[in-house]
Motif scaffolding. Structure first.
Motif, PDB file in Angstrom:
ATOM      1  N   SER A 108       0.667  -1.128  -0.428  1.00 53.79           N
ATOM      2  CA  SER A 108       0.383  -0.236   0.013  1.00 53.79           C
ATOM      3  C   SER A 108       0.919   1.175  -0.531  1.00 53.79           C
ATOM      4  CB  SER A 108      -0.201   0.266   1.324  1.00 53.79           C
ATOM      5  OG  SER A 108      -1.272   1.177   1.530  1.00 53.79           O
ATOM      6  N   THR A 109       1.800   1.498   0.801  1.00 56.13           N
ATOM      7  CA  THR A 109       2.734   1.784   0.920  1.00 56.13           C
ATOM      8  C   THR A 109       3.442   2.934  -0.216  1.00 56.13           C
ATOM      9  OG1 THR A 109       3.688   2.209   3.368  1.00 56.13           O
ATOM     10  CG2 THR A 109       4.851   3.171   2.139  1.00 56.13           C
ATOM     11  N   GLU A 110       4.244   1.719  -0.807  1.00 53.17           N
ATOM     12  CA  GLU A 110       5.001   1.108  -2.224  1.00 53.17           C
ATOM     13  C   GLU A 110       3.544   2.643  -3.651  1.00 53.17           C
ATOM     14  OE1 GLU A 110       6.972  -1.092  -6.219  1.00 53.17           O
ATOM     15  OE2 GLU A 110       6.344  -2.362  -4.011  1.00 53.17           O
ATOM     16  N   LYS A 111       2.524   1.426  -3.510  1.00 56.26           N
ATOM     17  CA  LYS A 111       1.128   1.951  -4.723  1.00 56.26           C
ATOM     18  C   LYS A 111       0.836   3.323  -4.335  1.00 56.26           C
ATOM     19  CE  LYS A 111      -1.104  -1.860  -5.319  1.00 56.26           C
ATOM     20  NZ  LYS A 111      -2.796  -2.388  -4.722  1.00 56.26           N
ATOM     21  N   TRP A 112       1.201   3.458  -3.065  1.00 58.28           N
ATOM     22  CA  TRP A 112       0.471   5.747  -2.321  1.00 58.28           C
ATOM     23  C   TRP A 112       1.643   6.267  -2.636  1.00 58.28           C
ATOM     24  CZ3 TRP A 112       3.756   9.407   0.395  1.00 58.28           C
ATOM     25  CH2 TRP A 112       2.451  10.240   0.666  1.00 58.28           C
ATOM     26  N   LEU A 113       3.228   5.744  -2.647  1.00 61.53           N
ATOM     27  CA  LEU A 113       4.329   6.740  -3.266  1.00 61.53           C
ATOM     28  C   LEU A 113       4.445   6.660  -4.778  1.00 61.53           C
ATOM     29  CD1 LEU A 113       6.683   5.505  -0.777  1.00 61.53           C
ATOM     30  CD2 LEU A 113       5.987   7.821  -0.689  1.00 61.53           C
ATOM     31  N   ARG A 114       4.452   6.076  -5.415  1.00 61.02           N
ATOM     32  CA  ARG A 114       4.163   5.445  -6.913  1.00 61.02           C
ATOM     33  C   ARG A 114       3.274   6.618  -7.198  1.00 61.02           C
ATOM     34  NH1 ARG A 114       7.073   2.045  -9.318  1.00 61.02           N
ATOM     35  NH2 ARG A 114       7.810   0.342  -8.492  1.00 61.02           N
ATOM     36  N   ILE A 121       6.106  14.333 -10.241  1.00 62.17           N
ATOM     37  CA  ILE A 121       5.788  14.642 -11.410  1.00 62.17           C
ATOM     38  C   ILE A 121       5.463  15.589 -12.200  1.00 62.17           C
ATOM     39  CG2 ILE A 121       6.740  13.890 -13.235  1.00 62.17           C
ATOM     40  CD1 ILE A 121       8.456  11.078 -12.111  1.00 62.17           C
ATOM     41  N   ASP A 122       3.573  15.469 -12.162  1.00 61.03           N
ATOM     42  CA  ASP A 122       2.784  15.945 -13.298  1.00 61.03           C
ATOM     43  C   ASP A 122       2.848  17.017 -13.278  1.00 61.03           C
ATOM     44  OD1 ASP A 122       1.051  15.517 -15.660  1.00 61.03           O
ATOM     45  OD2 ASP A 122      -0.128  16.340 -13.916  1.00 61.03           O
ATOM     46  N   ASP A 123       3.023  17.858 -11.538  1.00 63.52           N
ATOM     47  CA  ASP A 123       3.038  19.317 -11.223  1.00 63.52           C
ATOM     48  C   ASP A 123       4.122  19.725 -11.768  1.00 63.52           C
ATOM     49  OD1 ASP A 123       2.080  21.463  -9.597  1.00 63.52           O
ATOM     50  OD2 ASP A 123       3.126  20.880  -8.319  1.00 63.52           O
ATOM     51  N   PHE A 124       5.446  18.938 -11.275  1.00 58.97           N
ATOM     52  CA  PHE A 124       6.473  19.825 -11.728  1.00 58.97           C
ATOM     53  C   PHE A 124       6.805  19.928 -13.392  1.00 58.97           C
ATOM     54  CE2 PHE A 124      11.015  19.308 -13.536  1.00 58.97           C
ATOM     55  CZ  PHE A 124      11.391  20.257 -12.867  1.00 58.97           C
ATOM     56  N   ARG A 125       6.148  19.238 -14.200  1.00 54.92           N
ATOM     57  CA  ARG A 125       6.236  18.857 -16.230  1.00 54.92           C
ATOM     58  C   ARG A 125       5.346  20.643 -16.127  1.00 54.92           C
ATOM     59  NH1 ARG A 125       3.450  15.007 -16.784  1.00 54.92           N
ATOM     60  NH2 ARG A 125       5.322  13.429 -17.347  1.00 54.92           N
ATOM     61  N   ALA A 165      20.179  20.380 -19.643  1.00 53.43           N
ATOM     62  CA  ALA A 165      19.411  19.744 -17.971  1.00 53.43           C
ATOM     63  C   ALA A 165      18.918  18.238 -18.194  1.00 53.43           C
ATOM     64  CB  ALA A 165      18.740  20.743 -17.168  1.00 53.43           C
ATOM     65  N   ILE A 166      18.108  18.316 -18.972  1.00 54.15           N
ATOM     66  CA  ILE A 166      17.026  17.565 -19.312  1.00 54.15           C
ATOM     67  C   ILE A 166      17.415  16.193 -19.975  1.00 54.15           C
ATOM     68  CG2 ILE A 166      14.647  16.515 -19.231  1.00 54.15           C
ATOM     69  CD1 ILE A 166      13.895  19.024 -17.114  1.00 54.15           C
ATOM     70  N   ARG A 167      17.360  14.962 -20.597  1.00 56.68           N
ATOM     71  CA  ARG A 167      17.524  14.530 -21.633  1.00 56.68           C
ATOM     72  C   ARG A 167      16.218  14.696 -22.565  1.00 56.68           C
ATOM     73  NH1 ARG A 167      18.594   8.729 -19.454  1.00 56.68           N
ATOM     74  NH2 ARG A 167      17.472   8.406 -21.471  1.00 56.68           N
ATOM     75  N   PHE A 168      17.006  13.550 -23.641  1.00 56.86           N
ATOM     76  CA  PHE A 168      15.673  14.230 -25.069  1.00 56.86           C
ATOM     77  C   PHE A 168      14.444  13.499 -24.921  1.00 56.86           C
ATOM     78  CE2 PHE A 168      19.495  16.909 -26.974  1.00 56.86           C
ATOM     79  CZ  PHE A 168      18.854  18.099 -27.181  1.00 56.86           C
ATOM     80  N   ASP A 169      14.821  12.098 -24.462  1.00 53.30           N
ATOM     81  CA  ASP A 169      14.104  11.327 -24.350  1.00 53.30           C
ATOM     82  C   ASP A 169      13.296  11.205 -23.234  1.00 53.30           C
ATOM     83  OD1 ASP A 169      15.332  10.003 -22.790  1.00 53.30           O
ATOM     84  OD2 ASP A 169      16.285   8.759 -23.042  1.00 53.30           O
ATOM     85  N   SER A 170      12.884  12.343 -22.156  1.00 51.73           N
ATOM     86  CA  SER A 170      12.592  12.930 -20.610  1.00 51.73           C
ATOM     87  C   SER A 170      11.262  13.470 -21.689  1.00 51.73           C
ATOM     88  CB  SER A 170      13.144  13.583 -19.894  1.00 51.73           C
ATOM     89  OG  SER A 170      12.340  13.807 -18.860  1.00 51.73           O
ATOM     90  N   PRO A 171      10.039  12.607 -20.614  1.00 48.01           N
ATOM     91  CA  PRO A 171       9.110  13.239 -20.818  1.00 48.01           C
ATOM     92  C   PRO A 171       9.219  14.440 -20.091  1.00 48.01           C
ATOM     93  CG  PRO A 171       9.243  11.045 -18.974  1.00 48.01           C
ATOM     94  CD  PRO A 171       9.969  11.054 -19.821  1.00 48.01           C
ATOM     95  N   LEU A 172       9.476  15.216 -19.773  1.00 46.73           N
ATOM     96  CA  LEU A 172       9.857  15.854 -18.646  1.00 46.73           C
ATOM     97  C   LEU A 172       9.823  17.350 -19.510  1.00 46.73           C
ATOM     98  CD1 LEU A 172      10.843  15.573 -15.245  1.00 46.73           C
ATOM     99  CD2 LEU A 172       8.821  15.368 -15.746  1.00 46.73           C
ATOM    100  N   ARG A 173      10.892  17.130 -20.238  1.00 49.01           N
ATOM    101  CA  ARG A 173      11.421  17.985 -21.603  1.00 49.01           C
ATOM    102  C   ARG A 173      10.240  18.672 -22.253  1.00 49.01           C
ATOM    103  NH1 ARG A 173      16.605  18.409 -23.425  1.00 49.01           N
ATOM    104  NH2 ARG A 173      16.907  19.494 -25.205  1.00 49.01           N
TER     105      ARG A 173
END
Length: 206
Positions: A108-114, A121-125, A165-173
């Motif tokens: 449950s903790t692992e699922k919550w953390l994921r 990540i989405d917020d940061f994106r 700073a961020i790789r070309f294949d990163s979804p954040l880019r």
């Protein structure tokens, strides 16, 4: 729920300790009785050889008392033995239950953390994508011909730094990371115009 099982385990262990102490106490009495019996036998042998009377009255009284106490505790020991068997079985069941609960809690903790990680990540994106206005203003200042006229160390060339700073294949880019020409950077023209307008106002005020 784990806390509840831990409480049950603690209670079960306390009951086990009480039942075990009953058996240990009786075992201690039995050991003392055996030692006394052996002591009396040796005293009788020495007295026989010396043709005297053995002074074992106190030992006999203590041995008699111990035998009575041991006999009286026999039923209690039988009960304690059965109780220990039941409690040991229960202890195994409780430990197994706790193991399953701990595994479920870990999962449950692992699922919550994921889920938390994905949300962060989405917020940061989104915030990263919205940085281009501020970065455009920085680039506009750095690109101004008078900015580094006397000291070229002021500019940080942030567009190039961010691009690395961020790789070309990163979804954040963000898309603006791929801009290689300053003039094509989103918001750069508007930021440059705003900078010139501010400079004009400052110069007009002189």
């Amino acid at each position: 729920m784990i806390a509840n099982v831990d409480h049950e385990i603690a209670q079960n262990k306390a009951r086990l300790d009480r039942a075990s102490s009953t058996l240990q106490r009786t075992a201690s009495w039995s050991a003392e009785a055996e030692a006394l019996q052996e002591k009396i036998k040796k005293a009788d042998v020495r007295a026989f050889l010396a043709e005297t009377e053995a002074a074992t009255t106190e030992a006999h009284e203590r041995l008699s008392l111990l035998r009575k106490v041991i006999a009286d505790s026999e039923k209690e020991c039988e009960t304690a033995t059965r109780v220990i068997e039941l409690l040991q079985t229960k202890q195994i069941e409780l430990n197994e239950r706790r193991k399953k609960l701990q595994a479920a809690a870990t999962l449950s903790t692992e699922k919550w953390l994921r889920a938390k990680h994905a949300h962060v990540i989405d917020d940061f994106r989104h915030r990263l994508h919205d940085l281009h206005d501020g970065l455009a203003a920085i680039i506009a200042v750095e690109e101004h011909p008078d900015f580094n006229k006397y000291d070229p160390k002021h500019g940080q060339n942030l567009l190039a730094r961010f691009g690395e700073a961020i790789r070309f294949d990163s979804p954040l880019r963000p898309l603006w990371f791929n801009v290689s020409q300053t003039a094509a950077f989103p918001g750069f023209a508007a930021a440059t115009g705003a900078l010139h307008a501010e400079l004009f106002d400052e110069e007009s005020g002189l």
